[in-house]
Design a protein around this motif. Structure first.
Motif, PDB file in Angstrom:
ATOM      1  N   ALA A  75      43.596  35.793  37.548  1.00 24.14           N
ATOM      2  CA  ALA A  75      43.634  36.818  38.598  1.00 24.14           C
ATOM      3  C   ALA A  75      43.239  36.225  39.946  1.00 24.14           C
ATOM      4  CB  ALA A  75      42.717  37.981  38.240  1.00 24.14           C
ATOM      5  N   THR A 154      42.345  36.665  29.554  1.00 24.99           N
ATOM      6  CA  THR A 154      43.376  37.516  30.144  1.00 24.99           C
ATOM      7  C   THR A 154      44.416  37.821  29.087  1.00 24.99           C
ATOM      8  OG1 THR A 154      43.046  36.405  32.268  1.00 24.99           O
ATOM      9  CG2 THR A 154      45.052  37.711  32.028  1.00 24.99           C
ATOM     10  N   LEU A 162      50.044  40.296  36.669  1.00 24.93           N
ATOM     11  CA  LEU A 162      49.529  39.473  37.776  1.00 24.93           C
ATOM     12  C   LEU A 162      50.594  38.531  38.327  1.00 24.93           C
ATOM     13  CD1 LEU A 162      46.032  38.526  36.342  1.00 24.93           C
ATOM     14  CD2 LEU A 162      46.452  39.868  38.431  1.00 24.93           C
TER      15      LEU A 162
END
Length: 167
Positions: A75, A154, A162
């Motif tokens: 991120a 993630t 993302l």
């Protein structure tokens, strides 16, 4: 008539592309990414996550922008590199055939295996050796390991969001 002559010009690959997308090389990148994730989380890469590795590490500007430390999250990287993260979707689509070939090669040779729906390294990969490996190879393998580690924290849906994949 050679086999090359029977391939339409639009389907021929340049020698550089053949070397870059060599199944043994691309498979080893996925082995390194899977192994790195396994070391951190105890599980391999999900099948969809494998398709993100090559687009992140084979594209030179993206590879060069990846952090050397896995403590920088996907991120954080995506926010700092919006132009690069926006381009991942197209590279995922373009490199999907190369990723499939790499996974198949890795499975045929025992370098990759399946554990449920996860792709795992069959053996520990060699560590990058700056003394005997070209810099670009060392950096590409290290980038694959960082990218693999990103998937410990993630999930794939978040990663795809993302990176603008599929959206």
């Amino acid at each position: 008539m050679s086999q090359h002559d029977s391939v339409p010009p639009s389907r021929r690959r340049a020698p550089e592309a053949i070397a870059l997308f060599n199944e043994a090389f691309t498979s080893e990148l996925i082995v390194n990414a899977s192994w790195a994730k396994e070391q951190d989380s105890g599980s391999g890469l999900s099948w969809p996550a494998c398709f993100v590795i090559l687009p992140l590490v084979l594209h030179p500007p993206t590879r060069e922008s990846l952090p050397r430390s896995p403590s920088v999250t996907l991120a954080a990287w995506a926010v700092r590199n919006p132009a690069l993260s926006r381009g991942v979707d197209a590279r995922v689509a373009t490199l999907a055939p190369a990723t499939r070939r790499a996974i198949r090669f890795g499975m045929r040779t025992g370098r990759l295996t399946l554990s449920g729906t996860e792709v795992v390294a069959g053996h520990r990969p060699r560590s990058p050796n700056p003394q005997s490996w070209p810099d670009e190879l060392v950096n590409t393998v290290r980038a694959a390991r960082v990218a693999g580690r990103w998937f410990r924290a993630t999930d794939v849906v978040t990663a795809f969001n993302l990176l603008g994949i599929g959206g």
